[in-house]
Write an enzyme that holds these catalytic residues in place. Structure first.
Site, PDB file in Angstrom:
ATOM      1  N   THR A   3      -5.441   1.631  -8.117  1.00 54.15           N
ATOM      2  CA  THR A   3      -4.370   1.879  -7.168  1.00 54.15           C
ATOM      3  C   THR A   3      -4.523   3.294  -6.641  1.00 54.15           C
ATOM      4  O   THR A   3      -4.775   4.238  -7.415  1.00 54.15           O
ATOM      5  CB  THR A   3      -2.972   1.684  -7.784  1.00 54.15           C
ATOM      6  OG1 THR A   3      -1.980   2.063  -6.824  1.00 54.15           O
ATOM      7  CG2 THR A   3      -2.782   2.471  -9.062  1.00 54.15           C
ATOM      8  N   GLU A   4      -4.406   3.434  -5.311  1.00 50.28           N
ATOM      9  CA  GLU A   4      -4.761   4.711  -4.693  1.00 50.28           C
ATOM     10  C   GLU A   4      -3.818   5.850  -5.021  1.00 50.28           C
ATOM     11  O   GLU A   4      -4.129   7.016  -4.730  1.00 50.28           O
ATOM     12  CB  GLU A   4      -4.920   4.565  -3.182  1.00 50.28           C
ATOM     13  CG  GLU A   4      -3.739   4.013  -2.436  1.00 50.28           C
ATOM     14  CD  GLU A   4      -3.871   2.524  -2.178  1.00 50.28           C
ATOM     15  OE1 GLU A   4      -3.522   2.099  -1.061  1.00 50.28           O
ATOM     16  OE2 GLU A   4      -4.299   1.785  -3.087  1.00 50.28           O
TER      17      GLU A   4
END
Length: 214
Positions: free
Chosen positions: A43-44
């Protein structure tokens, strides 16, 4: 199997153990249910090792993905700053990103963040499609009105240019090649002509066309 799950399951076949993969919202997020053991999800906002959705007392703000979905980290998960996360993306260390799409052009251009009257925000998608080694689009073949989503040229604002590698839909799988769009898998009971009627560009048909798993 429902169409959305069939799309996600097929898209997940591109992953292999050891891959680090980013999943977009919607259909792409379902890929984690079908991925091989050893695939790690990114997840960024700063974590590798996204696990199942957290429920009840296990849901905490400490583990929320970029869409605010709360999850359980898997054993061996790594947490880091969001700037390091985007450094990872931009350095090409992600094996793949799976995203939805509003439009895909025959040359691999992608539009997935804005349409007339609707503005979602691009988020990290621009970085993902340029940084991940493979961009996989997981979407339904047409809009709810039956209008083509695979076009000769995108009319909506672009997320990335010539960035799409594979398009996985509920009816078929299409590869983006230097020669054009190549139909490589098709749902049983359909013909290439059925797919061609639902997209704008001329469709090439692989000599090794196979039946898509239902």
């Amino acid at each position: 199997m429902e169409a959305r799950d069939r799309i996600a399951k097929r898209a997940a076949e591109y992953f292999k153990p050891g891959d680090v993969v980013n999943l977009g919202i919607g259909i792409p997020s379902l890929c984690c249910d079908y991925a091989a053991d050893g695939v790690m999800f990114h997840t960024e906002n700063g974590l590798i090792g996204v696990g199942e959705v957290a429920k009840g007392i296990y849901a905490t703000e400490s583990f929320s993905n970029a869409t605010a979905m709360r999850f359980l980290p898997v054993i061996g998960a790594s947490v880091f700053d969001s700037s390091d996360s985007f450094g990872l993306v931009r350095s090409g260390r992600l094996a793949a990103t799976v995203l939805g799409a509003l439009q895909v052009a025959e040359n691999g251009d992608l539009a997935n963040w804005a349409s007339p009257g609707r503005l979602f925000g691009m988020g990290g998608a621009m970085d993902l499609v340029n940084g991940a080694r493979k961009t996989i689009i997981a979407m339904e073949l047409t809009t709810r009105k039956g209008e083509p989503k695979i076009l000769k040229e995108c009319s909506f604002p672009l997320t990335g240019k010539q960035c799409v590698d594979h398009i996985v839909t509920e009816q078929c799988v299409i590869d983006v090649t230097s020669d054009g769009l190549m139909l490589v898998e098709i749902l049983e009971g359909l013909t290439p002509e059925d797919i061609q009627r639902q997209i704008e560009p001329r469709l090439l048909v692989s000599d090794e066309l196979v039946v898509m798993k239902a």
